[in-house]
Design a protein around this motif. Structure first.
Motif, mmCIF file in Angstrom:
data_model
loop_
_atom_site.group_PDB
_atom_site.id
_atom_site.type_symbol
_atom_site.label_atom_id
_atom_site.label_comp_id
_atom_site.label_asym_id
_atom_site.label_seq_id
_atom_site.Cartn_x
_atom_site.Cartn_y
_atom_site.Cartn_z
ATOM 1 N N TYR A 150 0.841 -1.202 0.000
ATOM 2 C CA TYR A 150 0.000 0.000 0.000
ATOM 3 C C TYR A 150 0.879 1.256 0.000
ATOM 4 N N LYS A 151 0.359 2.310 -0.586
ATOM 5 C CA LYS A 151 1.035 3.609 -0.610
ATOM 6 C C LYS A 151 0.194 4.609 0.156
ATOM 7 N N GLU A 152 0.853 5.455 0.929
ATOM 8 C CA GLU A 152 0.128 6.530 1.604
ATOM 9 C C GLU A 152 -0.285 7.560 0.565
ATOM 10 N N VAL A 153 -1.586 7.872 0.525
ATOM 11 C CA VAL A 153 -2.102 8.830 -0.452
ATOM 12 C C VAL A 153 -2.800 10.019 0.205
ATOM 13 N N GLY A 154 -2.886 10.014 1.519
ATOM 14 C CA GLY A 154 -3.520 11.135 2.206
ATOM 15 C C GLY A 154 -3.314 11.047 3.704
#
Length: 178
Positions: A150-154
């Motif tokens: 997962y990537k941090e997007v917010g």
């Protein structure tokens, strides 16, 4: 310990009376161990049970889908709820929430196996291209989810009030499925 994951188990308490009780017991134990699953310790099973009932009703009605990990004895040891998006412009991704692993299994790879099962389950859902989840800052959960792809997007600073004077960031993570 190896878990066997079931996507969309029977959620009718008359057909599987143990599911609701085991789900509530797991959620209570995880919450009391400091897990970031919507409650702050101390909690008792009676605090959790109404939320379990809501999750099971939503799954029975098709508004969400449940993923359950069971051990070799059949006991519920991990869960995640996958919620399809209802908005017509966002139906290509799902939310995942109430991600829990029995505290006795943490650090054993069970969490990573649960997140792999979540991705596998989402891939079976027609038209789904990504998974989003929210996690509470201050516990390092974003690092675990990043290790799962997962990537941090917010991030909304201080959006979660755990206690007076103890505000945590609300972190949004995204896993593209392609």
């Amino acid at each position: 310990m190896t878990l066997t994951f079931t996507f969309d188990p029977v959620v009718d308490p008359a057909l599987d009376p143990a599911l609701a009780e085991e789900f509530a017991a797991l959620w209570t134990d995880v919450s009391n161990a400091g897990g970031a699953v919507g409650f702050v310790p101390p909690v008792v099973i009676e605090d959790i049970r109404p939320e379990v009932d809501k999750h099971l009703a939503a799954a029975a009605e098709g508004r969400s889908r449940l993923l359950v990990g069971r051990d070799a004895t059949g006991r519920v040891r991990a869960t995640a709820v996958i919620a399809p998006n209802q908005h017509r412009l966002q139906r290509h991704w799902v939310w995942v929430y109430t991600v829990m692993v029995d505290t006795a299994l943490q650090g054993s790879g069970a969490g990573r196996a649960l997140m792999e099962a979540v991705a596998d389950a989402a891939r079976t859902m027609e038209g789904i291209e990504a998974i989003r989840l929210g996690c509470r800052g201050g516990l390092g959960l974003e690092h675990f989810y990043a290790a799962c792809g997962y990537k941090e997007v917010g991030r909304v600073p201080g959006a979660i009030r755990v206690a007076p004077g103890d505000d945590r960031d609300d972190i949004t993570m995204l896993l593209p499925l392609h």
